[in-house]
Design a protein around this motif. Sequence first.
Motif, PDB file in Angstrom:
ATOM      1  N   TYR A 180       0.805  -1.087  -0.063  1.00  8.01           N
ATOM      2  CA  TYR A 180       0.182  -0.467  -0.187  1.00  8.01           C
ATOM      3  C   TYR A 180       1.316   0.847   0.200  1.00  8.01           C
ATOM      4  CZ  TYR A 180      -2.997   3.447   1.976  1.00  8.01           C
ATOM      5  OH  TYR A 180      -3.458   5.280   2.085  1.00  8.01           O
ATOM      6  N   SER A 181       2.244   1.349   0.403  1.00 10.17           N
ATOM      7  CA  SER A 181       2.851   2.371   1.466  1.00 10.17           C
ATOM      8  C   SER A 181       3.531   2.967   0.187  1.00 10.17           C
ATOM      9  CB  SER A 181       3.214   2.274   3.295  1.00 10.17           C
ATOM     10  OG  SER A 181       3.776   1.443   2.914  1.00 10.17           O
ATOM     11  N   THR A 182       3.481   1.655  -0.758  1.00  7.59           N
ATOM     12  CA  THR A 182       5.036   2.499  -1.718  1.00  7.59           C
ATOM     13  C   THR A 182       4.120   2.880  -3.141  1.00  7.59           C
ATOM     14  OG1 THR A 182       4.176   0.503  -3.284  1.00  7.59           O
ATOM     15  CG2 THR A 182       6.626   0.290  -1.712  1.00  7.59           C
ATOM     16  N   ILE A 183       2.610   2.540  -2.605  1.00  8.21           N
ATOM     17  CA  ILE A 183       1.517   3.668  -4.410  1.00  8.21           C
ATOM     18  C   ILE A 183       0.974   4.660  -3.484  1.00  8.21           C
ATOM     19  CG2 ILE A 183       0.161   3.219  -5.708  1.00  8.21           C
ATOM     20  CD1 ILE A 183       0.940   0.168  -5.594  1.00  8.21           C
ATOM     21  N   ALA A 184       0.847   4.963  -2.570  1.00  8.01           N
ATOM     22  CA  ALA A 184       0.445   6.204  -2.221  1.00  8.01           C
ATOM     23  C   ALA A 184       0.716   7.251  -2.321  1.00  8.01           C
ATOM     24  CB  ALA A 184      -0.872   5.786  -0.532  1.00  8.01           C
ATOM     25  N   GLU A 226      10.209   3.543  -4.082  1.00  8.30           N
ATOM     26  CA  GLU A 226      10.171   4.303  -3.167  1.00  8.30           C
ATOM     27  C   GLU A 226       9.672   2.518  -2.582  1.00  8.30           C
ATOM     28  OE1 GLU A 226       7.774   6.669  -0.954  1.00  8.30           O
ATOM     29  OE2 GLU A 226       7.502   7.222  -2.311  1.00  8.30           O
ATOM     30  N   ALA A 227       9.388   1.944  -3.190  1.00  2.00           N
ATOM     31  CA  ALA A 227       9.288   0.243  -3.040  1.00  2.00           C
ATOM     32  C   ALA A 227      11.265  -0.045  -2.582  1.00  2.00           C
ATOM     33  CB  ALA A 227       9.453  -0.480  -3.590  1.00  2.00           C
ATOM     34  N   LEU A 228      11.802   0.057  -3.348  1.00  2.00           N
ATOM     35  CA  LEU A 228      13.185   0.245  -2.310  1.00  2.00           C
ATOM     36  C   LEU A 228      13.772   0.915  -1.202  1.00  2.00           C
ATOM     37  CD1 LEU A 228      14.973   0.610  -6.325  1.00  2.00           C
ATOM     38  CD2 LEU A 228      14.909  -2.046  -4.588  1.00  2.00           C
ATOM     39  N   GLN A 229      13.529   2.185  -1.684  1.00  2.00           N
ATOM     40  CA  GLN A 229      13.860   3.076  -0.315  1.00  2.00           C
ATOM     41  C   GLN A 229      12.997   2.539   0.938  1.00  2.00           C
ATOM     42  OE1 GLN A 229      12.573   7.729   0.593  1.00  2.00           O
ATOM     43  NE2 GLN A 229      14.006   7.520  -0.297  1.00  2.00           N
ATOM     44  N   ILE A 230      11.621   1.866   1.304  1.00  2.49           N
ATOM     45  CA  ILE A 230      11.242   1.788   2.583  1.00  2.49           C
ATOM     46  C   ILE A 230      11.748  -0.023   2.424  1.00  2.49           C
ATOM     47  CG2 ILE A 230       8.322   0.315   2.819  1.00  2.49           C
ATOM     48  CD1 ILE A 230       7.449   2.703   1.283  1.00  2.49           C
ATOM     49  N   SER A 231      11.736  -0.530   1.690  1.00  2.00           N
ATOM     50  CA  SER A 231      12.522  -1.779   1.757  1.00  2.00           C
ATOM     51  C   SER A 231      13.761  -2.128   2.161  1.00  2.00           C
ATOM     52  CB  SER A 231      12.360  -2.754   0.435  1.00  2.00           C
ATOM     53  OG  SER A 231      11.774  -3.076  -0.040  1.00  2.00           O
ATOM     54  N   ASN A 282      21.822   8.164  -9.111  1.00  2.00           N
ATOM     55  CA  ASN A 282      20.662   9.073  -8.644  1.00  2.00           C
ATOM     56  C   ASN A 282      22.020   8.839  -7.089  1.00  2.00           C
ATOM     57  OD1 ASN A 282      19.009  11.374  -7.484  1.00  2.00           O
ATOM     58  ND2 ASN A 282      16.956  10.461  -9.129  1.00  2.00           N
ATOM     59  N   LYS A 283      22.055  10.130  -7.454  1.00  2.00           N
ATOM     60  CA  LYS A 283      23.023  10.386  -5.541  1.00  2.00           C
ATOM     61  C   LYS A 283      22.048  10.827  -4.673  1.00  2.00           C
ATOM     62  CE  LYS A 283      27.778  10.252  -7.333  1.00  2.00           C
ATOM     63  NZ  LYS A 283      27.389   9.986  -8.577  1.00  2.00           N
ATOM     64  N   THR A 284      21.502  11.948  -4.924  1.00  2.00           N
ATOM     65  CA  THR A 284      20.509  12.786  -4.532  1.00  2.00           C
ATOM     66  C   THR A 284      19.392  11.201  -3.891  1.00  2.00           C
ATOM     67  OG1 THR A 284      20.681  14.560  -5.348  1.00  2.00           O
ATOM     68  CG2 THR A 284      18.891  13.943  -3.835  1.00  2.00           C
ATOM     69  N   TYR A 285      18.916  10.190  -4.894  1.00  2.00           N
ATOM     70  CA  TYR A 285      18.436   9.349  -3.855  1.00  2.00           C
ATOM     71  C   TYR A 285      19.034   7.946  -3.132  1.00  2.00           C
ATOM     72  CZ  TYR A 285      15.574   5.215  -4.062  1.00  2.00           C
ATOM     73  OH  TYR A 285      14.248   3.830  -3.947  1.00  2.00           O
TER      74      TYR A 285
END
Length: 401
Positions: free
Chosen positions: A40-44, A290-295, A142-145
């Motif tokens: 849910y939280s990766t897409i919202a 989002e998915a990679l960052q949350i993981s 993407n270094k900022t990411y």
Amino acid sequence: MIGGLIVWLVTAAGSSLVTESHFWLLMLLRGMVGIGEASYSTIAPTIIADLFVGTKRSMIICIFYIFIPVGSGLGYITGAGVASLTGDWRWALRITPILGVVGLFLLVFLCPNPPRGAAETHGEGVSGQSSYLEDVKCLLKNKTYLWSTLGVTATAFLSGALAFWMPTFLSRAQVSQGLRPACVEEPCDSTDSYIFGAVTVLTGILGGILGSGLSRWLREKFPKSDPLICASGLLGAAPCLFITIFVASTNIPATYVFIFFGEILISLNWAVMADILLYVVIPTRRSTAEALQISVGHLLGDAGSPFLVGAISDALSKSKPVSPEWSFHSLKYSLLVCPVVGILGGLFFFLSSLYVIGDRKAAAQLVEGGPREPQDPSSEPPIELSNGDKTNHEDNLSQRI
């Protein structure tokens, strides 16, 4: 999102029905709660990014992310209250599914599904396909990411450690001072959970509003302001947490004061760091980002920090005979890892500020076909890139910048 929320609610409710003889099933269902939440939280946030742009997006993202600490704080209050009222901890796990049904109804009937990048392209969206591997390769450039993801991980580490251990820490502090009798089950008194939950709710709201407000105020004057706000939040929280850990030995009210300021500074980050991801990553790649960052944030952050703090405390406690006072001090010393991680997180966000301007312009050019910022969409039609063209265009653009 609907599928993820259903998994979330069903497994949360199911875990409250498990008997003592099937503890493995309880752990499995609690793990599946995380699967539903993550899907849910990766897409919202990406749907919010597709609906809004510029300062309005920042405001809506702020409202969305305020409810992370608010929900966490309310969890302490309602969980402790329901468990105390019913005399059964399982009822604390049934509150989320009951409230979640309302969210599911709203999601099914009211949530739109706009084209990716609709807000930046006057509703037309951004077309073009790329494989998952291509997306990951571009994100790694993407270094900022990358640096902000490490900063997000540090923020999650602090939130997880404090949420798990702070009520127990406060309870042990009062036992060591003779203000409360020792007990078998911790925390000894649900009052600690109530107060800490209320502080978390309040600081989540105030910190989220303050961080988002600073971002909107400073962004036009200082393009690097967003990662610097996040860096300042974690670097400022570190001394507050350090003082909290040691002042608890003598003064509980003062401890809550420093917890309050520390959590406000940590909460500065939630909306701002989400906004950073949305404007340095192109729309068709945001869900993957989002998915990679949350993981990474959960795996190395709030999933591991409670265990790490507890393991350090257990190791320290074995060095002396067991006593309520040493039980408190061993946990106190183990919590010192939190200020250290706060300083590291601040440094990660500072490093991301060195690249944020270039990465944001690169993402804007890929969406609009020109060097415009995302909050100032032009009347020109969006470019459509194939797999190879998109990758080559981004690589060439990064080299020129």
